[in-house]
Design an enzyme around this catalytic site. Sequence first.
Site, PDB file in Angstrom:
ATOM      1  N   CYS A   1     -19.693 -79.268  -0.020  1.00  0.00           N
ATOM      2  CA  CYS A   1     -21.049 -79.590  -0.498  1.00  0.00           C
ATOM      3  C   CYS A   1     -21.160 -80.968  -1.136  1.00  0.00           C
ATOM      4  O   CYS A   1     -22.253 -81.400  -1.487  1.00  0.00           O
ATOM      5  CB  CYS A   1     -21.543 -78.525  -1.481  1.00  0.00           C
ATOM      6  SG  CYS A   1     -20.765 -78.576  -3.116  1.00  0.00           S
TER       7      CYS A   1
ATOM      8  N   CYS B   1     -16.059 -81.820  -3.676  1.00  0.00           N
ATOM      9  CA  CYS B   1     -15.939 -80.651  -2.808  1.00  0.00           C
ATOM     10  C   CYS B   1     -16.207 -81.102  -1.378  1.00  0.00           C
ATOM     11  O   CYS B   1     -17.220 -81.738  -1.098  1.00  0.00           O
ATOM     12  CB  CYS B   1     -16.944 -79.587  -3.246  1.00  0.00           C
ATOM     13  SG  CYS B   1     -17.034 -78.162  -2.133  1.00  0.00           S
TER      14      CYS B   1
ATOM     15  N   CYS C   1     -21.039 -74.328  -4.499  1.00  0.00           N
ATOM     16  CA  CYS C   1     -21.152 -73.667  -3.193  1.00  0.00           C
ATOM     17  C   CYS C   1     -20.183 -72.519  -2.974  1.00  0.00           C
ATOM     18  O   CYS C   1     -20.254 -71.840  -1.955  1.00  0.00           O
ATOM     19  CB  CYS C   1     -21.009 -74.694  -2.077  1.00  0.00           C
ATOM     20  SG  CYS C   1     -19.341 -75.370  -1.887  1.00  0.00           S
TER      21      CYS C   1
ATOM     22  N   CYS D   1      -7.867 -84.082 -12.344  1.00  0.00           N
ATOM     23  CA  CYS D   1      -8.537 -83.851 -13.621  1.00  0.00           C
ATOM     24  C   CYS D   1      -9.954 -83.383 -13.292  1.00  0.00           C
ATOM     25  O   CYS D   1     -10.787 -84.165 -12.850  1.00  0.00           O
ATOM     26  CB  CYS D   1      -8.538 -85.163 -14.397  1.00  0.00           C
ATOM     27  SG  CYS D   1      -9.204 -85.039 -16.051  1.00  0.00           S
TER      28      CYS D   1
ATOM     29  N   CYS E   1     -15.641 -73.962  -6.056  1.00  0.00           N
ATOM     30  CA  CYS E   1     -16.709 -74.888  -6.393  1.00  0.00           C
ATOM     31  C   CYS E   1     -17.863 -74.097  -7.002  1.00  0.00           C
ATOM     32  O   CYS E   1     -18.339 -73.127  -6.404  1.00  0.00           O
ATOM     33  CB  CYS E   1     -17.166 -75.631  -5.145  1.00  0.00           C
ATOM     34  SG  CYS E   1     -18.584 -76.728  -5.437  1.00  0.00           S
TER      35      CYS E   1
END
Length: 133
Positions: free
Chosen positions: A101, A98, A53, A123, A50
């Site tokens: 976060c 995510c 984070c 995607c 991510c």
Amino acid sequence: MAEAGSKDKTEDEWRAVLSPQQFKILRQKGTEPAGTGKYDSFYEEGVYECAGCGTPLYKSDTKFKSGCGWPAFFDAIPGAVNRHEDRSWGMVRIEITCAACGGHLGHVFKGEGFPTPTDERHCVNSVSLTFKS
């Protein structure tokens, strides 16, 4: 104010640590234009994290060429991604975020017939990701 390194930040704190494009996509559920992301045609071995984070989200062995214009994965690292119903744009889609976060990653599409073990296509916006080899 959130602690340094915290994944629980206010929108102002996110705005301070993300680029404007990352903020638009991760925090405001934006989408980068098709075919413009740096990971669309990128196939090195490693882990995609991510961009907000640093949580590991996808392994490179789950990435495949879908031709959709965004990085495509057939599965996430277990527990790394949450799914939510998205009724924006006049249709029902499955948004992926995510799990750590809450950053917007993209959408999951099922039943498109790709020869993958899950018959899913995650995607994902390249801007939502960083890569570690």
